[in-house]
Write a protein that holds these residues in place. Sequence first.
Motif, PDB file in Angstrom:
ATOM      1  N   LEU A   1     -19.992 -39.963-104.070  1.00  0.00           N
ATOM      2  CA  LEU A   1     -21.314 -40.432-103.420  1.00  0.00           C
ATOM      3  C   LEU A   1     -21.146 -41.737-102.681  1.00  0.00           C
ATOM      4  O   LEU A   1     -20.308 -42.566-102.796  1.00  0.00           O
ATOM      5  CB  LEU A   1     -22.350 -40.463-104.565  1.00  0.00           C
ATOM      6  CG  LEU A   1     -22.277 -39.061-105.553  1.00  0.00           C
ATOM      7  CD1 LEU A   1     -23.074 -39.190-106.738  1.00  0.00           C
ATOM      8  CD2 LEU A   1     -23.020 -37.977-104.540  1.00  0.00           C
ATOM      9  N   PRO A   2     -22.093 -42.094-102.074  1.00  0.00           N
ATOM     10  CA  PRO A   2     -22.392 -43.310-101.527  1.00  0.00           C
ATOM     11  C   PRO A   2     -22.156 -44.634-102.575  1.00  0.00           C
ATOM     12  O   PRO A   2     -22.772 -44.413-103.507  1.00  0.00           O
ATOM     13  CB  PRO A   2     -23.684 -43.530-100.959  1.00  0.00           C
ATOM     14  CG  PRO A   2     -24.090 -42.168-100.498  1.00  0.00           C
ATOM     15  CD  PRO A   2     -23.663 -41.490-101.603  1.00  0.00           C
TER      16      PRO A   2
ATOM     17  N   TYR B   1     -15.726 -42.085-101.112  1.00  0.00           N
ATOM     18  CA  TYR B   1     -16.924 -41.476-100.514  1.00  0.00           C
ATOM     19  C   TYR B   1     -16.615 -41.479 -99.052  1.00  0.00           C
ATOM     20  O   TYR B   1     -15.921 -42.257 -98.298  1.00  0.00           O
ATOM     21  CB  TYR B   1     -18.093 -42.141-100.671  1.00  0.00           C
ATOM     22  CG  TYR B   1     -19.409 -41.899 -99.735  1.00  0.00           C
ATOM     23  CD1 TYR B   1     -19.740 -40.530 -99.915  1.00  0.00           C
ATOM     24  CD2 TYR B   1     -19.876 -42.470 -98.815  1.00  0.00           C
ATOM     25  CE1 TYR B   1     -20.954 -39.965 -99.326  1.00  0.00           C
ATOM     26  CE2 TYR B   1     -20.978 -42.162 -98.074  1.00  0.00           C
ATOM     27  CZ  TYR B   1     -21.708 -40.875 -98.275  1.00  0.00           C
ATOM     28  OH  TYR B   1     -22.486 -40.448 -97.625  1.00  0.00           O
TER      29      TYR B   1
ATOM     30  N   MET C   1     -23.800 -37.383 -96.842  1.00  0.00           N
ATOM     31  CA  MET C   1     -24.263 -36.629 -97.825  1.00  0.00           C
ATOM     32  C   MET C   1     -24.457 -35.068 -97.698  1.00  0.00           C
ATOM     33  O   MET C   1     -24.544 -34.373 -98.682  1.00  0.00           O
ATOM     34  CB  MET C   1     -25.738 -37.228 -98.172  1.00  0.00           C
ATOM     35  CG  MET C   1     -25.741 -38.528 -99.238  1.00  0.00           C
ATOM     36  SD  MET C   1     -25.055 -38.364-100.887  1.00  0.00           S
ATOM     37  CE  MET C   1     -26.404 -37.205-101.549  1.00  0.00           C
ATOM     38  N   GLU C   2     -24.631 -34.900 -96.767  1.00  0.00           N
ATOM     39  CA  GLU C   2     -24.826 -33.397 -96.009  1.00  0.00           C
ATOM     40  C   GLU C   2     -23.464 -32.707 -96.573  1.00  0.00           C
ATOM     41  O   GLU C   2     -23.595 -31.557 -96.733  1.00  0.00           O
ATOM     42  CB  GLU C   2     -24.944 -33.145 -94.587  1.00  0.00           C
ATOM     43  CG  GLU C   2     -26.253 -33.786 -94.072  1.00  0.00           C
ATOM     44  CD  GLU C   2     -26.702 -35.023 -93.975  1.00  0.00           C
ATOM     45  OE1 GLU C   2     -25.452 -35.877 -94.068  1.00  0.00           O
ATOM     46  OE2 GLU C   2     -27.657 -35.542 -94.021  1.00  0.00           O
TER      47      GLU C   2
ATOM     48  N   VAL D   1     -21.504 -33.579 -99.144  1.00  0.00           N
ATOM     49  CA  VAL D   1     -21.773 -33.564-100.512  1.00  0.00           C
ATOM     50  C   VAL D   1     -22.435 -32.254-101.064  1.00  0.00           C
ATOM     51  O   VAL D   1     -22.312 -31.481-102.024  1.00  0.00           O
ATOM     52  CB  VAL D   1     -22.218 -34.785-101.104  1.00  0.00           C
ATOM     53  CG1 VAL D   1     -22.607 -34.490-102.501  1.00  0.00           C
ATOM     54  CG2 VAL D   1     -21.191 -35.999-100.791  1.00  0.00           C
TER      55      VAL D   1
ATOM     56  N   ASN E   1     -21.378 -36.506-111.609  1.00  0.00           N
ATOM     57  CA  ASN E   1     -20.817 -37.345-110.633  1.00  0.00           C
ATOM     58  C   ASN E   1     -19.132 -37.480-110.523  1.00  0.00           C
ATOM     59  O   ASN E   1     -18.638 -38.513-110.722  1.00  0.00           O
ATOM     60  CB  ASN E   1     -21.461 -38.663-110.102  1.00  0.00           C
ATOM     61  CG  ASN E   1     -21.521 -39.552-111.547  1.00  0.00           C
ATOM     62  OD1 ASN E   1     -21.601 -39.093-112.486  1.00  0.00           O
ATOM     63  ND2 ASN E   1     -21.310 -40.774-111.167  1.00  0.00           N
TER      64      ASN E   1
ATOM     65  N   THR F   1     -26.015 -44.297-107.086  1.00  0.00           N
ATOM     66  CA  THR F   1     -25.558 -43.083-107.555  1.00  0.00           C
ATOM     67  C   THR F   1     -26.524 -42.146-108.304  1.00  0.00           C
ATOM     68  O   THR F   1     -26.526 -40.783-107.922  1.00  0.00           O
ATOM     69  CB  THR F   1     -24.417 -43.316-108.677  1.00  0.00           C
ATOM     70  OG1 THR F   1     -23.638 -44.331-108.200  1.00  0.00           O
ATOM     71  CG2 THR F   1     -23.838 -42.210-109.407  1.00  0.00           C
TER      72      THR F   1
ATOM     73  N   ALA G   1     -28.550 -40.556-105.288  1.00  0.00           N
ATOM     74  CA  ALA G   1     -27.771 -39.733-104.470  1.00  0.00           C
ATOM     75  C   ALA G   1     -27.807 -38.340-105.376  1.00  0.00           C
ATOM     76  O   ALA G   1     -28.010 -37.138-104.747  1.00  0.00           O
ATOM     77  CB  ALA G   1     -26.449 -40.104-104.227  1.00  0.00           C
TER      78      ALA G   1
ATOM     79  N   ARG H   1     -30.709 -36.612-104.919  1.00  0.00           N
ATOM     80  CA  ARG H   1     -31.047 -35.970-103.737  1.00  0.00           C
ATOM     81  C   ARG H   1     -30.553 -34.594-103.812  1.00  0.00           C
ATOM     82  O   ARG H   1     -30.859 -33.591-103.127  1.00  0.00           O
ATOM     83  CB  ARG H   1     -30.634 -36.808-102.702  1.00  0.00           C
ATOM     84  CG  ARG H   1     -30.819 -35.973-101.310  1.00  0.00           C
ATOM     85  CD  ARG H   1     -30.280 -36.851-100.093  1.00  0.00           C
ATOM     86  NE  ARG H   1     -30.417 -35.922 -98.946  1.00  0.00           N
ATOM     87  CZ  ARG H   1     -29.558 -36.054 -97.701  1.00  0.00           C
ATOM     88  NH1 ARG H   1     -28.854 -37.106 -97.474  1.00  0.00           N
ATOM     89  NH2 ARG H   1     -29.578 -35.109 -96.828  1.00  0.00           N
ATOM     90  N   VAL H   2     -29.116 -34.493-104.138  1.00  0.00           N
ATOM     91  CA  VAL H   2     -28.369 -33.320-104.300  1.00  0.00           C
ATOM     92  C   VAL H   2     -29.355 -32.254-104.900  1.00  0.00           C
ATOM     93  O   VAL H   2     -29.497 -31.191-104.695  1.00  0.00           O
ATOM     94  CB  VAL H   2     -27.001 -33.421-104.883  1.00  0.00           C
ATOM     95  CG1 VAL H   2     -26.347 -32.319-105.084  1.00  0.00           C
ATOM     96  CG2 VAL H   2     -26.246 -34.376-103.865  1.00  0.00           C
TER      97      VAL H   2
END
Length: 266
Positions: free
Chosen positions: A23-24, A29, A35-36, A38, A61, A75, A78, A81-82
């Motif tokens: 992740l970022p 990463y 992120m797309e 991921v 993660n 973290t 992110a 978001r997923v």
Amino acid sequence: MNWLKESFGVNKPIIAMCHLQALPGDPSYNAEQGMERVIELARHDLKHLQDGGVDAVMFSNEFSLPYLTQVKTVTTAAMARVIGELKSEIRIPFGVNVLWDPIASIDLAAATGAGFIREIITGVYASDFGLWNTNVGATVRHKMALAPDLRMLYNIVPEAAAYLGNRNIVDIAKSTVFNNRPDALCVSGLTAGAETDTQVLSSVKKAVPNTVVLCNTGCRIDNVDRQLAVSDGAVVGSTFKIDGNFDNLVDPARVKAFMDKVKSLR
């Protein structure tokens, strides 16, 4: 003990890991894919795990190596978001594991509606990540403030770490249950994918017969009968992947074969 059946709908549930790519902020990463990518790979694994018949899924993660014991805010954001992007596709109970930070895991669970977390919640360890300390009193109070119904799975044999102090696993299990009232204890091997010692599992279960005990690593199609004979369920990650390799994506054929065997055992 009844909470397992109530939460997952079966006896001896299989909780499958959905390992998120780096992740970022993580060393590995891939900023170019972003992120797309991921999310795309998480969607791939989630679909094949669910279609293969697992009983629950836990988002972690896993590729944030080397892990932090206090993660950065990015973290948790992110991961949220997923899960948010995939939420409409999740058809089974799900949990979260922000490695290795129980406070962040509770935050993520509260934000996403996860039903459980797995973490190192109690104890002090010498680990590959340095001296690894916890504050279980503060962690449980944080949980009660944000997500009182959240189930807490306590990993009492952390991967890549040893308990500081000359205490055996049975004593640790007994005192963890007495002091903390965990929803479950997770017993692990050395690293992700490493087989959990069945004798250790058996010793822990005998020591705390009224507490859920889960096989936390290394449960495979060739040993699942032995592991489930002793434990109350299993957390399964690497064996569901192509060639059983930790670094690979989920292999739908391996998931189906494993779950077919589990269902025949149940």
